[in-house]
Design a protein around this motif. Sequence first.
Motif, PDB file in Angstrom:
ATOM      1  N   SER A  23       0.820  -1.219   0.000  1.00 19.15           N
ATOM      2  CA  SER A  23       0.000   0.000   0.000  1.00 19.15           C
ATOM      3  C   SER A  23       0.852   1.267   0.000  1.00 19.15           C
ATOM      4  O   SER A  23       0.396   2.321  -0.455  1.00 19.15           O
ATOM      5  CB  SER A  23      -0.951   0.010   1.196  1.00 19.15           C
ATOM      6  N   VAL A  75       4.554   0.523   4.982  1.00 13.60           N
ATOM      7  CA  VAL A  75       3.267  -0.006   5.412  1.00 13.60           C
ATOM      8  C   VAL A  75       3.398  -0.651   6.792  1.00 13.60           C
ATOM      9  O   VAL A  75       4.382  -1.333   7.079  1.00 13.60           O
ATOM     10  CB  VAL A  75       2.707  -1.040   4.402  1.00 13.60           C
ATOM     11  N   ASP A  76       2.412  -0.413   7.634  1.00 15.06           N
ATOM     12  CA  ASP A  76       2.271  -1.123   8.901  1.00 15.06           C
ATOM     13  C   ASP A  76       0.920  -1.819   8.864  1.00 15.06           C
ATOM     14  O   ASP A  76      -0.125  -1.181   9.072  1.00 15.06           O
ATOM     15  CB  ASP A  76       2.350  -0.157  10.082  1.00 15.06           C
ATOM     16  N   PRO A  77       0.895  -3.109   8.590  1.00 16.57           N
ATOM     17  CA  PRO A  77      -0.385  -3.816   8.418  1.00 16.57           C
ATOM     18  C   PRO A  77      -1.247  -3.868   9.673  1.00 16.57           C
ATOM     19  O   PRO A  77      -2.438  -4.155   9.587  1.00 16.57           O
ATOM     20  CB  PRO A  77       0.054  -5.237   8.015  1.00 16.57           C
ATOM     21  N   VAL A  79      -2.012  -1.366  11.751  1.00 13.75           N
ATOM     22  CA  VAL A  79      -2.642  -0.122  12.178  1.00 13.75           C
ATOM     23  C   VAL A  79      -3.771   0.295  11.244  1.00 13.75           C
ATOM     24  O   VAL A  79      -3.861  -0.163  10.108  1.00 13.75           O
ATOM     25  CB  VAL A  79      -1.603   1.019  12.275  1.00 13.75           C
ATOM     26  N   LYS A  80      -4.610   1.189  11.752  1.00 14.39           N
ATOM     27  CA  LYS A  80      -5.704   1.749  10.952  1.00 14.39           C
ATOM     28  C   LYS A  80      -5.476   3.220  10.641  1.00 14.39           C
ATOM     29  O   LYS A  80      -6.169   3.794   9.804  1.00 14.39           O
ATOM     30  CB  LYS A  80      -7.028   1.597  11.715  1.00 14.39           C
ATOM     31  N   HIS A 166       4.203   5.854   7.977  1.00 15.85           N
ATOM     32  CA  HIS A 166       3.644   4.502   7.892  1.00 15.85           C
ATOM     33  C   HIS A 166       2.155   4.588   7.573  1.00 15.85           C
ATOM     34  O   HIS A 166       1.398   5.283   8.264  1.00 15.85           O
ATOM     35  CB  HIS A 166       3.848   3.738   9.202  1.00 15.85           C
ATOM     36  N   PRO A 168      -1.563   2.358   6.610  1.00 16.21           N
ATOM     37  CA  PRO A 168      -2.186   1.048   6.787  1.00 16.21           C
ATOM     38  C   PRO A 168      -2.244   0.292   5.460  1.00 16.21           C
ATOM     39  O   PRO A 168      -1.965   0.843   4.391  1.00 16.21           O
ATOM     40  CB  PRO A 168      -3.598   1.384   7.274  1.00 16.21           C
ATOM     41  N   ARG A 169      -2.635  -0.959   5.523  1.00 19.52           N
ATOM     42  CA  ARG A 169      -2.871  -1.716   4.296  1.00 19.52           C
ATOM     43  C   ARG A 169      -4.132  -1.194   3.609  1.00 19.52           C
ATOM     44  O   ARG A 169      -4.998  -0.583   4.227  1.00 19.52           O
ATOM     45  CB  ARG A 169      -2.993  -3.207   4.599  1.00 19.52           C
ATOM     46  N   SER A 171      -7.797  -1.176   1.852  1.00 22.00           N
ATOM     47  CA  SER A 171      -9.065  -1.838   2.134  1.00 22.00           C
ATOM     48  C   SER A 171     -10.151  -1.092   1.364  1.00 22.00           C
ATOM     49  O   SER A 171      -9.916   0.005   0.844  1.00 22.00           O
ATOM     50  CB  SER A 171      -9.375  -1.799   3.635  1.00 22.00           C
TER      51      SER A 171
END
Length: 222
Positions: A23, A75-77, A79-80, A166, A168-169, A171
């Motif tokens: 992402s 990316v930090d998968p 976190v939101k 960073h 999020p992924r 979505s």
Amino acid sequence: MDSQCSCVVVTGFGPFRQHLVNSSWEAVKELSKLGLGSDVELRILQLPVDYREVKQRVTRIWEDLQPQLTVHVGVDPAVKAIFLEQRGKNRGYRDADIRGFRPERGVCLPDGPEVIVSRVDMKAVSRRVAVEGVAVAFSGDAGRYVCDYAYYLSLHHGNGCAALIHVPRLSPWLPASLLGKALQVIIQEMLKETEKARLKDRCTGNSLGKSIQGEPTGGLLL
């Protein structure tokens, strides 16, 4: 390059592990469509999740382009929200990259300071920016993987004029287009912060960049 334009380099990362679509790079590509304003020359670059290649490419960014600011996006998968990282760490890089390589003794630069702090006040930026649909927060620990490794190198070569974000992924609720818009707003605010730092240095006679000592902690983020 137009002498009236500032050069800003923004990087994202390529695939790694289960993240076949990263992402960070998707967001950077969206940012390139938006730009950072008519007075900013935006350069984007995808970095591989490869310590040795990152070291070479980050060095070339600063030697060849001499940007006003380099922003690395990872990316930090877990976190939101979007996190703005304040500092880069020199030690603790023990997780293997996509080629199975680990830096010797887990160190980025053997003679470097333990911690280098960005010239950008990330707390101030995180308080001032607002992006509908995603929160923006401050972070003091970027983990220990290739993203933080790249960040530390940029802080070293750029005398603190670097940043790490960073994201999020992706979505359905957080598409690349929204992340790209968020990057635009955040980086434009970061540029205001770097200009403030330059003006302050001219008044006080201080040199760019600063480092502090600290103990390495953190996990795997990219």
